[in-house]
Design an enzyme around this catalytic site. Structure first.
Site, mmCIF file in Angstrom:
data_model
loop_
_atom_site.group_PDB
_atom_site.id
_atom_site.type_symbol
_atom_site.label_atom_id
_atom_site.label_comp_id
_atom_site.label_asym_id
_atom_site.label_seq_id
_atom_site.Cartn_x
_atom_site.Cartn_y
_atom_site.Cartn_z
ATOM 1 N N CYS A 116 0.808 -1.230 0.000
ATOM 2 C CA CYS A 116 0.000 0.000 0.000
ATOM 3 C C CYS A 116 0.840 1.279 0.000
ATOM 4 O O CYS A 116 0.301 2.367 -0.164
ATOM 5 C CB CYS A 116 -0.954 0.000 1.191
ATOM 6 S SG CYS A 116 -2.263 -1.245 1.056
ATOM 7 N N HIS A 256 -3.396 7.400 2.898
ATOM 8 C CA HIS A 256 -3.787 6.120 2.306
ATOM 9 C C HIS A 256 -5.139 5.701 2.866
ATOM 10 O O HIS A 256 -5.397 5.823 4.073
ATOM 11 C CB HIS A 256 -2.725 5.067 2.627
ATOM 12 C CG HIS A 256 -3.130 3.684 2.258
ATOM 13 N ND1 HIS A 256 -3.546 3.346 0.987
ATOM 14 C CD2 HIS A 256 -3.209 2.536 2.997
ATOM 15 C CE1 HIS A 256 -3.851 2.055 0.960
ATOM 16 N NE2 HIS A 256 -3.663 1.548 2.157
ATOM 17 N N ASN A 286 -10.228 0.150 -0.124
ATOM 18 C CA ASN A 286 -8.765 0.241 -0.198
ATOM 19 C C ASN A 286 -8.313 -0.278 -1.566
ATOM 20 O O ASN A 286 -8.340 -1.474 -1.828
ATOM 21 C CB ASN A 286 -8.138 -0.582 0.925
ATOM 22 C CG ASN A 286 -6.615 -0.518 0.929
ATOM 23 O OD1 ASN A 286 -6.000 0.044 0.038
ATOM 24 N ND2 ASN A 286 -6.008 -1.108 1.943
#
Length: 331
Positions: A116, A256, A286
């Protein structure tokens, strides 16, 4: 002599049409809309359903959106970096294929993988290329088809992830705008808590690994959550301290999109009100490498030249970090 910095000069995005809602997930696993929303902040996520299409399909679409909006000639692009945890295939680079398909015939290209944090790390690499003076236009794409590595019978992971892609163009700037500072970290202790067991050199694919569902993402949620909250908040605070910035100096936090509670904890640490925090997790979930560029696309019209942005991310490995960037244009 004026220092050359690396600034974002254009953005683009692509999102699959298919929307997987919490209501639909209720029919697939033992969960419900209220449980998902309270714990993650996610209401829906996009899923790439086109048969035979992978991450490159979305990366190409996002790049084409950027090219169309900015009017840039693809042949002027010097490098194409695709930040991704879900490449089309092993060995053959997704970025190389993407560059060829968008007409970036004079560019070299490669993939970058830091889970990520991939796009955040990619920002550092792209900026370094620009600051070195060797290259003038670097296209950075964050793209992931997370649905390809998610077990839709595992309620711990299938509620979180979605598919998507975002792209940004880095170019030289002599006005002091663009990337100002970065603080990137990693720690191999995280290897056991967020991973895919099989498919690599330790445990190659076999009939047994497929039967055991070892090609899907495994996450120990509580451990990852704890590490993410503390580390994303720490590096964001460090960016402010190191650059003598107060919360009043920050126009936007670009975090994020893993979990709404992690985002809120990061914002609280640096004292930012919710109206200064970019958030779209409720719409997309996500999207791993795509979260940061998708935020920039969604908020582009609100960004003003000279705005101070703090980017923060946390990913498997563990990998994490923060970047301080001054926005370079008015939309």
């Amino acid at each position: 002599m004026t220092k050359t910095t690396a600034a974002i000069s254009a953005v683009g995005k692509y999102l699959p049409e298919y929307i997987l809602s919490n209501k639909e997930l209720e029919t697939m696993v033992d969960t419900n809309d209220e449980w998902i929303t309270t714990r993650t902040g996610i209401k829906e996520r996009r899923i790439l359903k086109e048969k035979g299409e992978g991450t490159s399909f979305m990366a190409i679409k996002a790049a084409e959106d950027l090219i169309q909006k900015s009017g840039i000639n693809p042949e002027e692009i010097d490098a194409v970096i695709v930040a991704t945890a879900t490449p089309d295939m092993p060995v053959a680079s997704t970025a190389v294929y993407t560059a060829s398909k968008i007409g970036a015939t004079n560019a070299f290209a490669f993939d970058l993988q830091a889970a990520c944090s991939s796009f955040l790390y990619g920002m550092s690499v792209a900026s370094s290329y620009i600051e070195s003076g060797r290259y003038k236009k670097v296209l950075l794409i964050g793209a992931d088809k997370m649905s390809s590595i998610i077990d839709y019978t595992d309620r711990a992971t299938c509620i979180i992830f979605g598919d998507g892609a975002g792209a940004v163009l880095f170019e030289p700037n002599n006005e002091g705008l663009g990337l100002q500072d970065e603080f990137l970290r990693s720690d191999g202790v995280g290897r056991e808590f967020l991973k895919i067991d099989a498919g690599g050199s330790i445990l190659p694919p076999s009939e047994e690994t497929v039967k055991n569902k070892q090609h899907f993402v495994h996450q120990e949620g509580r451990t990852v959550f704890k590490f993410a909250v503390s580390n994303m908040a720490d590096v964001s605070e460090k960016m402010l301290t190191r650059n003598n910035l107060t919360k009043e100096d920050i126009h936007w936090l670009v975090p994020h999109q893993a979990n709404k509670r992690i985002i809120e904890a990061t914002a609280d640490r640096v004292g930012l009100e919710s109206d200064k925090v970019m958030m779209n997790i409720h719409k997309y979930g996500n999207t791993t490498s795509a979260t940061l560029p998708l935020l920039l696309n969604d908020y582009e019209k609100e960004l003003k030249k000279g705005d101070n942005l703090i980017f923060a991310a946390f990913g498997g490995g563990f990998t994490w970090g923060a970047i301080y960037l001054k926005w370079a244009y008015n939309s």
